[in-house]
Design a protein around this motif. Structure first.
Motif, PDB file in Angstrom:
ATOM      1  N   ILE A 116       0.843  -1.206   0.000  1.00 25.66           N
ATOM      2  CA  ILE A 116       0.000   0.000   0.000  1.00 25.66           C
ATOM      3  C   ILE A 116       0.874   1.249   0.000  1.00 25.66           C
ATOM      4  CG2 ILE A 116      -1.655   1.347   1.349  1.00 25.66           C
ATOM      5  CD1 ILE A 116      -2.858  -1.295   2.291  1.00 25.66           C
ATOM      6  N   GLU A 117       1.920   1.234   0.829  1.00 26.24           N
ATOM      7  CA  GLU A 117       2.821   2.389   0.897  1.00 26.24           C
ATOM      8  C   GLU A 117       3.477   2.655  -0.457  1.00 26.24           C
ATOM      9  OE1 GLU A 117       6.758   3.938   3.386  1.00 26.24           O
ATOM     10  OE2 GLU A 117       6.156   1.833   3.463  1.00 26.24           O
ATOM     11  N   SER A 118       3.898   1.573  -1.116  1.00 28.34           N
ATOM     12  CA  SER A 118       4.534   1.730  -2.420  1.00 28.34           C
ATOM     13  C   SER A 118       3.563   2.300  -3.442  1.00 28.34           C
ATOM     14  CB  SER A 118       5.068   0.371  -2.911  1.00 28.34           C
ATOM     15  OG  SER A 118       6.054  -0.127  -2.035  1.00 28.34           O
ATOM     16  N   MET A 119       2.296   1.823  -3.416  1.00 34.66           N
ATOM     17  CA  MET A 119       1.294   2.312  -4.366  1.00 34.66           C
ATOM     18  C   MET A 119       0.959   3.773  -4.122  1.00 34.66           C
ATOM     19  SD  MET A 119      -1.325  -0.895  -4.703  1.00 34.66           S
ATOM     20  CE  MET A 119      -2.409   0.063  -5.757  1.00 34.66           C
ATOM     21  N   VAL A 120       0.825   4.147  -2.828  1.00 33.08           N
ATOM     22  CA  VAL A 120       0.530   5.547  -2.503  1.00 33.08           C
ATOM     23  C   VAL A 120       1.677   6.443  -2.962  1.00 33.08           C
ATOM     24  CG1 VAL A 120       0.230   7.187  -0.613  1.00 33.08           C
ATOM     25  CG2 VAL A 120      -1.017   5.030  -0.580  1.00 33.08           C
ATOM     26  N   THR A 121       2.896   5.982  -2.740  1.00 31.84           N
ATOM     27  CA  THR A 121       4.057   6.761  -3.156  1.00 31.84           C
ATOM     28  C   THR A 121       4.120   6.887  -4.675  1.00 31.84           C
ATOM     29  OG1 THR A 121       5.334   6.070  -1.217  1.00 31.84           O
ATOM     30  CG2 THR A 121       6.577   6.906  -3.108  1.00 31.84           C
ATOM     31  N   GLU A 122       3.885   5.766  -5.368  1.00 30.45           N
ATOM     32  CA  GLU A 122       4.020   5.740  -6.829  1.00 30.45           C
ATOM     33  C   GLU A 122       2.901   6.492  -7.536  1.00 30.45           C
ATOM     34  OE1 GLU A 122       4.420   2.497 -10.502  1.00 30.45           O
ATOM     35  OE2 GLU A 122       4.213   1.811  -8.418  1.00 30.45           O
ATOM     36  N   TYR A 123       1.659   6.314  -7.053  1.00 28.34           N
ATOM     37  CA  TYR A 123       0.519   6.853  -7.788  1.00 28.34           C
ATOM     38  C   TYR A 123      -0.025   8.168  -7.225  1.00 28.34           C
ATOM     39  CZ  TYR A 123       0.310   2.373 -10.190  1.00 28.34           C
ATOM     40  OH  TYR A 123       0.608   1.276 -10.950  1.00 28.34           O
ATOM     41  N   VAL A 124       0.344   8.510  -5.993  1.00 36.64           N
ATOM     42  CA  VAL A 124      -0.206   9.720  -5.372  1.00 36.64           C
ATOM     43  C   VAL A 124       0.888  10.737  -5.026  1.00 36.64           C
ATOM     44  CG1 VAL A 124      -1.574  10.654  -3.475  1.00 36.64           C
ATOM     45  CG2 VAL A 124      -2.154   8.408  -4.437  1.00 36.64           C
ATOM     46  N   LYS A 125       1.821  10.312  -4.185  1.00 38.49           N
ATOM     47  CA  LYS A 125       2.800  11.266  -3.648  1.00 38.49           C
ATOM     48  C   LYS A 125       3.812  11.725  -4.698  1.00 38.49           C
ATOM     49  CE  LYS A 125       6.003  11.874   0.237  1.00 38.49           C
ATOM     50  NZ  LYS A 125       7.158  12.295  -0.598  1.00 38.49           N
ATOM     51  N   SER A 126       4.422  10.775  -5.399  1.00 35.48           N
ATOM     52  CA  SER A 126       5.474  11.138  -6.358  1.00 35.48           C
ATOM     53  C   SER A 126       4.969  12.046  -7.477  1.00 35.48           C
ATOM     54  CB  SER A 126       6.112   9.873  -6.946  1.00 35.48           C
ATOM     55  OG  SER A 126       6.826   9.173  -5.946  1.00 35.48           O
ATOM     56  N   PRO A 127       3.810  11.742  -8.109  1.00 32.50           N
ATOM     57  CA  PRO A 127       3.327  12.661  -9.157  1.00 32.50           C
ATOM     58  C   PRO A 127       3.044  14.064  -8.633  1.00 32.50           C
ATOM     59  CG  PRO A 127       2.211  10.544  -9.312  1.00 32.50           C
ATOM     60  CD  PRO A 127       2.970  10.531  -8.026  1.00 32.50           C
ATOM     61  N   ALA A 128       2.451  14.154  -7.433  1.00 33.40           N
ATOM     62  CA  ALA A 128       2.153  15.465  -6.858  1.00 33.40           C
ATOM     63  C   ALA A 128       3.434  16.223  -6.542  1.00 33.40           C
ATOM     64  CB  ALA A 128       1.303  15.295  -5.595  1.00 33.40           C
ATOM     65  N   ASP A 129       4.408  15.531  -5.940  1.00 34.68           N
ATOM     66  CA  ASP A 129       5.682  16.183  -5.625  1.00 34.68           C
ATOM     67  C   ASP A 129       6.386  16.664  -6.894  1.00 34.68           C
ATOM     68  OD1 ASP A 129       5.309  15.781  -2.954  1.00 34.68           O
ATOM     69  OD2 ASP A 129       6.623  14.020  -2.808  1.00 34.68           O
ATOM     70  N   SER A 130       6.371  15.832  -7.922  1.00 32.05           N
ATOM     71  CA  SER A 130       7.039  16.185  -9.171  1.00 32.05           C
ATOM     72  C   SER A 130       6.398  17.412  -9.813  1.00 32.05           C
ATOM     73  CB  SER A 130       6.981  14.996 -10.137  1.00 32.05           C
ATOM     74  OG  SER A 130       7.540  15.334 -11.389  1.00 32.05           O
ATOM     75  N   ALA A 131       5.048  17.424  -9.872  1.00 31.59           N
ATOM     76  CA  ALA A 131       4.345  18.559 -10.477  1.00 31.59           C
ATOM     77  C   ALA A 131       4.581  19.837  -9.692  1.00 31.59           C
ATOM     78  CB  ALA A 131       2.850  18.258 -10.553  1.00 31.59           C
ATOM     79  N   LEU A 132       4.528  19.734  -8.361  1.00 36.36           N
ATOM     80  CA  LEU A 132       4.726  20.912  -7.518  1.00 36.36           C
ATOM     81  C   LEU A 132       6.145  21.444  -7.628  1.00 36.36           C
ATOM     82  CD1 LEU A 132       3.621  22.856  -5.409  1.00 36.36           C
ATOM     83  CD2 LEU A 132       4.243  21.205  -3.637  1.00 36.36           C
ATOM     84  N   ASP A 133       7.131  20.554  -7.602  1.00 36.71           N
ATOM     85  CA  ASP A 133       8.526  20.992  -7.717  1.00 36.71           C
ATOM     86  C   ASP A 133       8.774  21.686  -9.046  1.00 36.71           C
ATOM     87  OD1 ASP A 133       9.061  19.954  -5.249  1.00 36.71           O
ATOM     88  OD2 ASP A 133       9.929  18.082  -5.981  1.00 36.71           O
ATOM     89  N   SER A 134       8.194  21.142 -10.110  1.00 34.18           N
ATOM     90  CA  SER A 134       8.394  21.741 -11.429  1.00 34.18           C
ATOM     91  C   SER A 134       7.751  23.123 -11.513  1.00 34.18           C
ATOM     92  CB  SER A 134       7.799  20.823 -12.501  1.00 34.18           C
ATOM     93  OG  SER A 134       7.996  21.364 -13.785  1.00 34.18           O
TER      94      SER A 134
END
Length: 266
Positions: free
Chosen positions: A73-91
């Motif tokens: 679950i942690e991996s899925m949340v990181t892959e599908y929720v957290k990482s895309p949001a962090d990437s978009a925000l950082d950019s």
């Protein structure tokens, strides 16, 4: 009359019988003790094995299973929720910082500046959603049917200004009637002509300066081919100061300001 000889024979016979009886009784007693000891040993061993099996199942297998599920679950949340949001925000934040570095008067709050922020937000989300020429690329086969993409990318200023984009699929149970949108193809993409739209919907979010922690958000339906806001949607009051996302960032900023040297020193 009992003769001496008979008495001796009877005595011998009695001793033999008594000795045999005692021997048999002793054998029965020791056999019973051995059986009892063996039974107790087996019971104790069985109890230990039962405890060991229970521990292996409850403390080992079950714990490992739960650990694996939580890790998944942690991996899925990181892959599908957290990482895309962090990437978009950082950019987006990096683009805004570069814009301000090149032009110190640019702060992102005016109508023109908010439009620029909206454009950048749309570019980031469109890339994650694989939006191209008015349609959305399908998720790769064999996956979970999930998309590694953020749904909303919005900037909220402390004075209430907002600029950003929200992208989502229309609800299949309440699809959008493409024929009611005028220039439907630019909104509905490749689903146009099928009657009801189940493709991607993009909305521009914009707000001017707020008052007392509340601002008025305006939503515009966007052309997913050009990223332009072509149709006005609706407006709603938004208490941004009490929203969780704003409150967390405001607390971080306040802590930075209180640090030695202020926020610029961090």
């Amino acid at each position: 009359q009992i003769t001496f000889r008979r008495m001796v024979i009877l005595s011998i016979v009695f001793c033999v019988v008594a000795a045999s009886s005692a021997l048999v009784a002793s054998m029965f007693y020791f056999a019973e003790q051995i059986q009892l000891t063996s039974t107790r040993g087996c019971d104790a061993l069985s109890l230990k094995q039962s405890d060991m099996i229970t521990e292996l199942i409850d403390g080992g297998v079950t714990e490992q299973s739960f650990s694996d599920v939580l890790s998944s679950i942690e991996s899925m949340v990181t892959e599908y929720v957290k990482s895309p949001a962090d990437s978009a925000l950082d950019s987006l934040l990096g683009s805004m910082e570069t814009k301000h570095y090149l032009d110190e008067t640019w702060i992102g709050k005016t109508e023109e500046e908010r439009a620029w922020v909206t454009d950048r937000a749309f570019i980031e989300l469109a890339e994650q959603w694989n939006i191209a020429e008015g349609w959305i690329a399908p998720v790769a086969e064999g996956g979970l049917g999930l998309r590694r993409a953020a749904d909303v990318l919005t900037v909220i200023f402390s004075t209430g200004e907002m600029a950003g984009v929200q992208i989502s699929r229309s609800d299949p149970l309440n699809p959008l009637d493409c024929s009611s949108l005028g220039t439907a193809p630019v909104y509905c993409g490749s689903c146009y002509g099928k009657g009801m739209c189940e493709s991607v919907i993009a909305a521009k979010i914009d707000a001017e300066t707020g008052t007392d922690g509340t601002t008025e958000r305006n939503f515009y339906l966007m052309n997913i081919t050009t990223g332009e806001a072509d149709a006005y949607g609706y407006r709603s009051d938004f208490d941004y100061e009490t929203s969780k996302s704003y409150a967390v960032q405001a607390e971080i900023a306040a802590n930075a300001e209180r640090s030695p040297g202020g926020a610029t020193a961090m």
